[in-house]
Scaffold this motif. Structure first.
Motif, PDB file in Angstrom:
ATOM      1  N   THR A  27       6.653  -6.924  -3.781  1.00  0.00           N
ATOM      2  CA  THR A  27       6.507  -8.349  -4.080  1.00  0.00           C
ATOM      3  C   THR A  27       6.336  -9.164  -2.804  1.00  0.00           C
ATOM      4  O   THR A  27       5.471 -10.052  -2.722  1.00  0.00           O
ATOM      5  N   ARG A  28       7.164  -8.873  -1.789  1.00  0.00           N
ATOM      6  CA  ARG A  28       7.043  -9.592  -0.513  1.00  0.00           C
ATOM      7  C   ARG A  28       5.693  -9.335   0.136  1.00  0.00           C
ATOM      8  O   ARG A  28       5.054 -10.253   0.671  1.00  0.00           O
ATOM      9  N   SER A  29       5.256  -8.100   0.095  1.00  0.00           N
ATOM     10  CA  SER A  29       3.985  -7.736   0.706  1.00  0.00           C
ATOM     11  C   SER A  29       2.824  -8.419  -0.005  1.00  0.00           C
ATOM     12  O   SER A  29       1.908  -8.952   0.645  1.00  0.00           O
ATOM     13  N   ALA A  30       2.839  -8.417  -1.326  1.00  0.00           N
ATOM     14  CA  ALA A  30       1.768  -9.064  -2.089  1.00  0.00           C
ATOM     15  C   ALA A  30       1.704 -10.560  -1.786  1.00  0.00           C
ATOM     16  O   ALA A  30       0.618 -11.134  -1.635  1.00  0.00           O
ATOM     17  N   ALA A  31       2.869 -11.190  -1.657  1.00  0.00           N
ATOM     18  CA  ALA A  31       2.903 -12.627  -1.345  1.00  0.00           C
ATOM     19  C   ALA A  31       2.362 -12.887   0.057  1.00  0.00           C
ATOM     20  O   ALA A  31       1.625 -13.859   0.287  1.00  0.00           O
ATOM     21  N   THR A  77      -7.994  -3.656  -5.127  1.00  0.00           N
ATOM     22  CA  THR A  77      -7.763  -2.430  -5.884  1.00  0.00           C
ATOM     23  C   THR A  77      -6.288  -2.206  -6.201  1.00  0.00           C
ATOM     24  O   THR A  77      -5.961  -1.644  -7.257  1.00  0.00           O
ATOM     25  N   LEU A  78      -5.398  -2.619  -5.321  1.00  0.00           N
ATOM     26  CA  LEU A  78      -3.969  -2.449  -5.577  1.00  0.00           C
ATOM     27  C   LEU A  78      -3.533  -3.201  -6.832  1.00  0.00           C
ATOM     28  O   LEU A  78      -4.000  -4.315  -7.087  1.00  0.00           O
ATOM     29  N   PRO A  79      -2.640  -2.625  -7.614  1.00  0.00           N
ATOM     30  CA  PRO A  79      -2.137  -3.315  -8.813  1.00  0.00           C
ATOM     31  C   PRO A  79      -1.056  -4.334  -8.447  1.00  0.00           C
ATOM     32  O   PRO A  79       0.140  -4.131  -8.690  1.00  0.00           O
ATOM     33  N   ILE A 125     -13.718   4.236  -1.995  1.00  0.00           N
ATOM     34  CA  ILE A 125     -13.294   5.539  -2.486  1.00  0.00           C
ATOM     35  C   ILE A 125     -11.881   5.379  -3.031  1.00  0.00           C
ATOM     36  O   ILE A 125     -11.198   4.388  -2.730  1.00  0.00           O
ATOM     37  N   PRO A 126     -11.403   6.305  -3.840  1.00  0.00           N
ATOM     38  CA  PRO A 126     -10.049   6.161  -4.380  1.00  0.00           C
ATOM     39  C   PRO A 126      -8.999   6.026  -3.271  1.00  0.00           C
ATOM     40  O   PRO A 126      -9.055   6.739  -2.270  1.00  0.00           O
ATOM     41  N   LEU A 127      -8.070   5.108  -3.459  1.00  0.00           N
ATOM     42  CA  LEU A 127      -6.991   4.936  -2.490  1.00  0.00           C
ATOM     43  C   LEU A 127      -6.070   6.148  -2.550  1.00  0.00           C
ATOM     44  O   LEU A 127      -5.708   6.614  -3.616  1.00  0.00           O
ATOM     45  N   PHE A 185       0.828  -1.209   0.000  1.00  0.00           N
ATOM     46  CA  PHE A 185       0.000   0.000   0.000  1.00  0.00           C
ATOM     47  C   PHE A 185       0.861   1.257   0.000  1.00  0.00           C
ATOM     48  O   PHE A 185       0.660   2.171  -0.813  1.00  0.00           O
ATOM     49  N   LEU A 186       1.824   1.330   0.897  1.00  0.00           N
ATOM     50  CA  LEU A 186       2.641   2.533   1.005  1.00  0.00           C
ATOM     51  C   LEU A 186       3.428   2.794  -0.277  1.00  0.00           C
ATOM     52  O   LEU A 186       3.516   3.928  -0.749  1.00  0.00           O
TER      53      LEU A 186
END
Length: 203
Positions: free
Chosen positions: A126-130, A170-172, A200-202, A109-110
């Motif tokens: 990548t680590r966060s998404a995993a 929503t995150l890509p 709402i928009p991030l 997110f950040l």
């Protein structure tokens, strides 16, 4: 009237504003935190310099999940705060579980929302998404057994992770196909308060 202090682009403020909509509580919300700053009067209410904070009559309360529990107990009757402790705990556990998920999602997110492309740490994303995928797989297994984190009906247990689910979708980032999480998310998107206060928009 309930007063909510905090900017709506905060995950924790979204929880409280959305739940107030679900409870049909008249409320007013004031932007605090982030670009809006915090004045001395706010810091007297919440010395942690965090959001949200609520005022409900003589009650001043901070910590988002504590606020949800308070509102459910005071305004939600048995619908959102069952008298049976075991039934209540089944939903309540997911409120605490959400903190671990928030830690997993933070770097993605950040980096993707709060930082410019040249400032981003691709490895951290990548680590966060995993880590998010691993946590969401746990959620998916539970939702295979029940339509809501609160049981047979929407409840307080769905609120904290419901907010984070919007960010997850929503995150890509790369996401596995999680059939039951997707179906739960579709049900959340049918709720007017979710649409108005969460989707709402991030930023």
């Amino acid at each position: 009237m309930l007063t909510i202090w905090g900017r709506l682009n905060s995950h924790n403020v979204k929880k409280v504003a959305w739940f107030a909509e679900e409870l049909d509580i008249p409320y007013v919300r004031h932007d605090v935190g982030g670009a809006f700053g915090m004045d001395t009067a706010y810091l007297e209410k919440n010395p942690n310099a965090l959001i949200p904070t609520i005022e409900d009559g003589d009650v001043v309360l901070w910590e988002s999940n504590a606020i949800l529990r308070y509102l459910a107990a005071r305004r939600g009757a048995d619908r959102f705060w069952p008298t049976d402790p075991s039934e209540r705990a089944l939903a309540d556990r997911w409120m605490d579980w959400q903190f671990g998920y928030a830690d997993a999602q933070r770097d993605a997110f950040l980096n993707l929302i709060r930082r410019t492309p040249d400032q981003r740490d691709a490895a951290a994303i990548t680590r966060s998404a995993a880590a998010c995928s691993k946590q969401m797989a746990i959620l998916d297994r539970y939702l295979a057994e029940t339509p809501w984190l609160s049981g047979d009906a929407f409840g307080i247990g769905d609120v904290p992770m419901g907010v984070y689910a919007y960010t997850w979708f929503t995150l890509p980032i790369d996401r596995p196909r999680l059939e039951h999480v997707e179906a739960w998310y579709a049900r959340l998107r049918e709720r007017p308060g979710y649409i108005s206060q969460v989707m709402i928009p991030l930023s």
